[in-house]
Design an enzyme around this catalytic site. Sequence first.
Site, PDB file in Angstrom:
ATOM      1  N   HIS A 147       0.921  -1.253  -0.039  1.00  0.00           N
ATOM      2  CA  HIS A 147      -0.042  -0.078  -0.170  1.00  0.00           C
ATOM      3  C   HIS A 147       0.883   1.155  -0.135  1.00  0.00           C
ATOM      4  O   HIS A 147       1.676   1.397   0.626  1.00  0.00           O
ATOM      5  CB  HIS A 147      -0.803   0.005   1.214  1.00  0.00           C
ATOM      6  CG  HIS A 147      -1.842   1.050   1.216  1.00  0.00           C
ATOM      7  ND1 HIS A 147      -2.125   1.818   2.421  1.00  0.00           N
ATOM      8  CD2 HIS A 147      -2.834   1.301   0.256  1.00  0.00           C
ATOM      9  CE1 HIS A 147      -3.057   2.781   2.223  1.00  0.00           C
ATOM     10  NE2 HIS A 147      -3.622   2.426   0.798  1.00  0.00           N
TER      11      HIS A 147
ATOM     12  N   HIS B 158      -0.441  11.342  -1.998  1.00  0.00           N
ATOM     13  CA  HIS B 158      -2.018  10.912  -1.486  1.00  0.00           C
ATOM     14  C   HIS B 158      -2.845  12.273  -1.194  1.00  0.00           C
ATOM     15  O   HIS B 158      -3.903  12.473  -1.730  1.00  0.00           O
ATOM     16  CB  HIS B 158      -1.879  10.134  -0.193  1.00  0.00           C
ATOM     17  CG  HIS B 158      -3.202   9.542   0.039  1.00  0.00           C
ATOM     18  ND1 HIS B 158      -4.063  10.450   0.997  1.00  0.00           N
ATOM     19  CD2 HIS B 158      -4.101   8.382  -0.316  1.00  0.00           C
ATOM     20  CE1 HIS B 158      -5.167   9.807   1.218  1.00  0.00           C
ATOM     21  NE2 HIS B 158      -5.099   8.572   0.322  1.00  0.00           N
TER      22      HIS B 158
END
Length: 247
Positions: free
Chosen positions: A11, A53
Amino acid sequence: MDFPLPRWFAHRGGGALAPENTLAGLRLAARLGFAAVEFDVMLSGDGTPVLIHDETLERTTNGQGLVSETPDARLFALDAGNGERVPRYAEAVAMCREYGLLANVEIKPAAGFERQTAETVARLSTSLWQGAAVQPLISSLSLEALEIARDLAPQIPRGVLFEQVPADWLAVVRRLQAVTLHCDVEHLSDDVLAEVQANDIPVLCYTVNTKKAAESLFERGVSAVFTDRLDLFVTETSAYKGLHLGG
């Protein structure tokens, strides 16, 4: 299309073991035996696709302000953790190709930049991944971004990403000609899983950080998981238990 779908995705690059969305994370995931990584792509103030992100810089870098308003010269001078810098998407692709990694490229547009981000990432992906032995998997929470990716880069597989899977998910998957369904593990119902399996569509869950949770999901029929705890799954990834998407 035909490409391997490993059970474990690192991830945001290297999970919790490296600064997120950095080349160091991708390098670490490969070294630990992971065959697949996930990372987020957003546009800088100069329109360059970069790995990050958040729409703001504060959490993952020593900078301040909006990513979409930060010019490249300032963005690439920032520290993204442990001396790492925010990488260009092109650099991440080069590293994934070098190590043979399957990349789940999540198009993460800043507010108001949905179309521009999707068009840039889709067009650039076509050239950057051309001839790669392992093609990427493009996903996004933005259905508009996936529509654009479908139209501009139809040869690259797509995954529809939801926090909570809606009742009409299958119609969305078919409209976008997607090959996978991605969702928050906390919102995955048995009814959705049954429907997914009946339609032979792999489901990928985030974020799974214990072996017990992963084993339970695999037993229920989940195809793959995204994890921050790369250290827990090293043995399994080295065995490389993978599926294949075909069509």
